[in-house]
Design an enzyme around this catalytic site. Sequence first.
Site, PDB file in Angstrom:
ATOM      1  CD  GLU A   1      -3.127  -0.885   2.148  1.00 53.92           C
ATOM      2  OE1 GLU A   1      -3.190   0.177   2.803  1.00 53.92           O
ATOM      3  OE2 GLU A   1      -3.957  -1.798   2.269  1.00 53.92           O
TER       4      GLU A   1
ATOM      5  CD  GLU B   1      -2.904  -6.245   4.101  1.00 51.38           C
ATOM      6  OE1 GLU B   1      -3.744  -5.444   4.567  1.00 51.38           O
ATOM      7  OE2 GLU B   1      -1.682  -6.026   4.101  1.00 51.38           O
TER       8      GLU B   1
HETATM    9  C1  FCB Z   1      -4.079  -2.545   5.595  1.00 50.92           C
HETATM   10  C2  FCB Z   1      -2.643  -2.698   6.029  1.00 50.92           C
HETATM   11  C3  FCB Z   1      -2.451  -3.712   7.141  1.00 50.92           C
HETATM   12  C4  FCB Z   1      -3.536  -3.565   8.185  1.00 50.92           C
HETATM   13  C5  FCB Z   1      -4.893  -3.642   7.542  1.00 50.92           C
HETATM   14  C6  FCB Z   1      -6.042  -3.598   8.509  1.00 50.92           C
HETATM   15  O1  FCB Z   1      -4.260  -1.305   4.993  1.00 50.92           O
HETATM   16  O2  FCB Z   1      -1.863  -3.088   4.918  1.00 50.92           O
HETATM   17  O3  FCB Z   1      -1.171  -3.547   7.675  1.00 50.92           O
HETATM   18  O4  FCB Z   1      -3.360  -2.365   8.847  1.00 50.92           O
HETATM   19  O5  FCB Z   1      -5.029  -2.583   6.634  1.00 50.92           O
END
Ligand code: FCB
Length: 455
Positions: free
Chosen positions: A168, A359
């Site tokens: 990110e 994720e």
């Molecule tokens: C994402 C991040 C991770 C965590 C999740 C909830 O944006 O990459 O580290 O904080 O959110």
Amino acid sequence: MNTPRLALPQDFVWGVATSSYQIEGAARAGGKGQGNWDVFAERPGAIHDEHRGDFGADHYARLEEDLDLIAGLGVRAYRFSVSWPRVVPEARGAVSESGLGFYDRLVDGLLARGITPYLTLFHWDAPQAFEQLGGFRNPDAPAWFAEYATIVARRLGDRVKHFFTLNEPHAFIEGGLRHGRHAPGLKLPLREVLLAAHHALLAHGASVEVVRAEVKASWVAMAPVLVCGIPASDSAEDLEAARRYTFGPLGDTLRTTAFFCDPVFGRGYPAEFLSVFGKDMPPVPASDLDRIAQPLDAFGANLYDAPLVRAGREGRPEVVPYEAGYPRTAFDWPVTPDAHYFGVKFAYERYNKPIMITENGLSCRDWVHTDGRVPDGERIDFLVRHLTALERAATAGIPLLGYFHWSLLDNFEWNHGYRERFGLVHVDFASGTRTPKDSYGVYRRIIEEHERSPN
Ligand code: FCB
């Protein structure tokens, strides 16, 4: 509950994800250098209730126990990140043998349990020495990052084949340098923020080159956030508005998909963004764009939630608020499984790469009940709904490589400290005790069911 049998590809990669700073703790163990988050967390008011990240989830000390928890989940893959300050304490120069040794043990422990390591090079924890040199604003940052990537790839590349470069980028660039909510906590003018963003993309490109050169049979991707819109109705106009939202500038924020992903996938910076940022954009020579656009093996997507979008005047995307009482996570994020159909579809149409969900997850107000269980029904329902939306995307012919649930353990959720619990495993932050939540067992059964009779 009945475990759904999901029509996902036969070789679908089931995984779970973490990041170094959020779980490792051991802030100074084995000669680890001071990190940007160690310093940022000392600033009064920076983190919820003045929490500190130096405990994380005590993973460094409990490595073997956590490896067993990963194995017990039945996942085939584990996404973790390497802490740059643990491996190269001063950002450049001397390498910590003890730091590398920790990742040796982690990787060997995964392989011994039949789990494929997916290594993220940068999940936001930089050496403080790097920040002191200007961090990503410094034109030498891509070279320093490449040097660090070379150290990691040379040491682990005989066993690790799967790499993510940056996690990110918008978060550490905009959150860290413009809004000051993340380390290093600066509020810089847009011009400097954009320069740092460009250097971060050059660092991405340079690290892909390193991994390709050092690691045989490598697989490389980035893990950006997939910002996307969900059409508010079945109309063709709303579908197109949601697509425009997904790739358009959204005011002058960098929290968008196209700003980082278009250059990475060879499309350059999108013209609409260049007109929004105007004079603040740094000069971008064609050779930089070539360096950034290294061939990748997948579109990695951190995908959590998305707004509903409809076509406004001249088809312009308009966000429609969710109705009163709409389901929300503890973090107050709306629960939007359709993002896993539409976002994935839009990303595939534009970038033409197979999609890996790097994720997805949610925070709940979980605690250990008097019977010793952590009954996190909301996480179970969330998981099933999101996987079912992915199944819809797969059935529509979109190539899906896998899914990494965020996260294995409750952990340090950046500026929100320990308040948000994202784990499939509950962590008592005073003692470090782990308790698998009900969702842990359900995720395992979903995986077993799919592997028993894949489509
Ligand atoms: C994402 C991040 C991770 C965590 C999740 C909830 O944006 O990459 O580290 O904080 O959110």
